[in-house]
Design an enzyme around this catalytic site. Structure first.
Site, PDB file in Angstrom:
ATOM      1  N   GLU A  63      -2.538  -6.870   6.721  1.00  0.00           N
ATOM      2  CA  GLU A  63      -0.970  -7.097   8.282  1.00  0.00           C
ATOM      3  C   GLU A  63      -0.852  -7.344   9.560  1.00  0.00           C
ATOM      4  O   GLU A  63      -2.169  -8.007   9.780  1.00  0.00           O
ATOM      5  CB  GLU A  63      -0.695  -5.175   8.737  1.00  0.00           C
ATOM      6  CG  GLU A  63       0.844  -5.422   9.100  1.00  0.00           C
ATOM      7  CD  GLU A  63       2.110  -6.074   8.356  1.00  0.00           C
ATOM      8  OE1 GLU A  63       2.055  -6.939   8.279  1.00  0.00           O
ATOM      9  OE2 GLU A  63       2.813  -4.969   7.918  1.00  0.00           O
ATOM     10  N   HIS A  93       0.853  -1.381  -0.063  1.00  0.00           N
ATOM     11  CA  HIS A  93       0.178   0.221  -0.455  1.00  0.00           C
ATOM     12  C   HIS A  93       0.667   1.061  -0.207  1.00  0.00           C
ATOM     13  O   HIS A  93       2.174   1.151   0.070  1.00  0.00           O
ATOM     14  CB  HIS A  93      -0.650  -0.003   1.137  1.00  0.00           C
ATOM     15  CG  HIS A  93      -0.095   0.108   2.328  1.00  0.00           C
ATOM     16  ND1 HIS A  93       0.483   1.063   2.922  1.00  0.00           N
ATOM     17  CD2 HIS A  93       0.065  -1.267   3.371  1.00  0.00           C
ATOM     18  CE1 HIS A  93       0.996   0.724   4.232  1.00  0.00           C
ATOM     19  NE2 HIS A  93       0.899  -0.230   4.511  1.00  0.00           N
ATOM     20  N   GLN A 109       1.434   5.757   0.962  1.00  0.00           N
ATOM     21  CA  GLN A 109       2.728   5.969   2.721  1.00  0.00           C
ATOM     22  C   GLN A 109       1.503   6.566   3.965  1.00  0.00           C
ATOM     23  O   GLN A 109       0.057   6.609   3.383  1.00  0.00           O
ATOM     24  CB  GLN A 109       3.244   6.941   2.004  1.00  0.00           C
ATOM     25  CG  GLN A 109       3.898   7.658   3.464  1.00  0.00           C
ATOM     26  CD  GLN A 109       4.336   8.626   3.382  1.00  0.00           C
ATOM     27  OE1 GLN A 109       3.887  10.039   2.959  1.00  0.00           O
ATOM     28  NE2 GLN A 109       5.091   9.321   3.369  1.00  0.00           N
ATOM     29  N   TRP A 164       1.160   6.923  10.053  1.00  0.00           N
ATOM     30  CA  TRP A 164       1.843   6.403  10.922  1.00  0.00           C
ATOM     31  C   TRP A 164       3.268   5.305  10.370  1.00  0.00           C
ATOM     32  O   TRP A 164       3.620   5.666  11.379  1.00  0.00           O
ATOM     33  CB  TRP A 164       0.502   5.576  11.312  1.00  0.00           C
ATOM     34  CG  TRP A 164      -0.362   6.013  12.113  1.00  0.00           C
ATOM     35  CD1 TRP A 164      -0.654   7.031  12.683  1.00  0.00           C
ATOM     36  CD2 TRP A 164      -0.806   5.167  13.412  1.00  0.00           C
ATOM     37  NE1 TRP A 164      -1.494   6.957  14.073  1.00  0.00           N
ATOM     38  CE2 TRP A 164      -2.222   5.983  14.406  1.00  0.00           C
ATOM     39  CE3 TRP A 164      -1.148   3.456  13.136  1.00  0.00           C
ATOM     40  CZ2 TRP A 164      -2.772   5.357  14.799  1.00  0.00           C
ATOM     41  CZ3 TRP A 164      -2.267   2.669  14.664  1.00  0.00           C
ATOM     42  CH2 TRP A 164      -2.903   3.306  14.810  1.00  0.00           C
TER      43      TRP A 164
END
Length: 212
Positions: A82, A9, A11, A14
């Site tokens: 993730e 993905h 930026q 976080w």
């Protein structure tokens, strides 16, 4: 031949703040959106038949850009998320080190042995992500498929494809919107491209934070 194009993905805030994201649903920055558009433009000439993504917005929005270039809709796969960082999510490296002395070091040296407080293990991540990839490949024999996921997720998938130990997962760098290409010949995988970000401006490529 079946071709799998795996993309990290764009930026997020976080990423910039070096906070651990995991299952937290953090949006793309303006830069991240531009990165997503850039990788979509790069892949526009590829004969992509389907686009899959993690259901977290940073992956989904990146995938939407890729899918739009092919007049496709994104198919969401929660198993491509993730790793769940549990109590570490939203915290920086320094904050985690202060609260759990000595534990974070295992993330980089022996991740296969790490038990994240309130989170997943890397073996669990590998099992769910590779199972999802097997299902995707089975649904698209002889086609080209794009999958948008996350740094840790992609790392475990590549470890599985290369048949290497999970403790080596962080040796496989994945920058934001990195493109990886795996070709399957009668089910046998060959990695033909790894962590390629040539679609990004030269001064930005390869210089983004490593926090996932």
């Amino acid at each position: 031949m079946t071709r799998l194009i795996v993309v990290r993905h764009g930026q997020t805030v976080w990423n910039l703040e070096r906070k651990y994201q995991g299952h937290s649903d953090i949006a793309l920055t303006d830069t991240g959106l531009n990165q997503a558009r850039a990788v979509a433009e790069r892949l526009a000439e590829e004969p992509v038949h389907a686009v899959y993504a993690s259901d977290l917005s940073r992956a989904f929005k990146t995938a939407e850009c890729i899918a739009a270039a092919h007049s496709l809709t994104v198919k969401l796969v929660p198993e491509l998320r993730e790793i769940k960082f549990g109590e570490w999510e939203g915290l920086t490296y320094e904050q985690i080190t202060e609260r759990w002395p000595g534990l974070l070091g295992k993330l980089w040296t022996t991740p296969d042995e790490l038990e994240i407080p309130g989170g997943e293990t890397f073996r669990q991540l590998k099992e769910r992500s590779t199972a999802a990839i097997r299902q995707i490949l089975a649904a698209h024999p002889g086609q080209t498929v794009a999958v948008v996921a996350h740094g840790g997720t992609i790392g475990t998938i590549l470890c599985a494809i290369l048949d290497i130990h999970l403790n080596h997962v962080w040796r496989i760098r994945q920058d934001n919107t990195a493109v990886n290409v795996i070709d399957f010949y009668e089910g046998r995988p060959t990695i033909t491209l790894l962590n390629c970000v040539r679609h990004l401006k030269a001064e930005k490529a390869g210089n983004l934070p490593e926090v996932k």
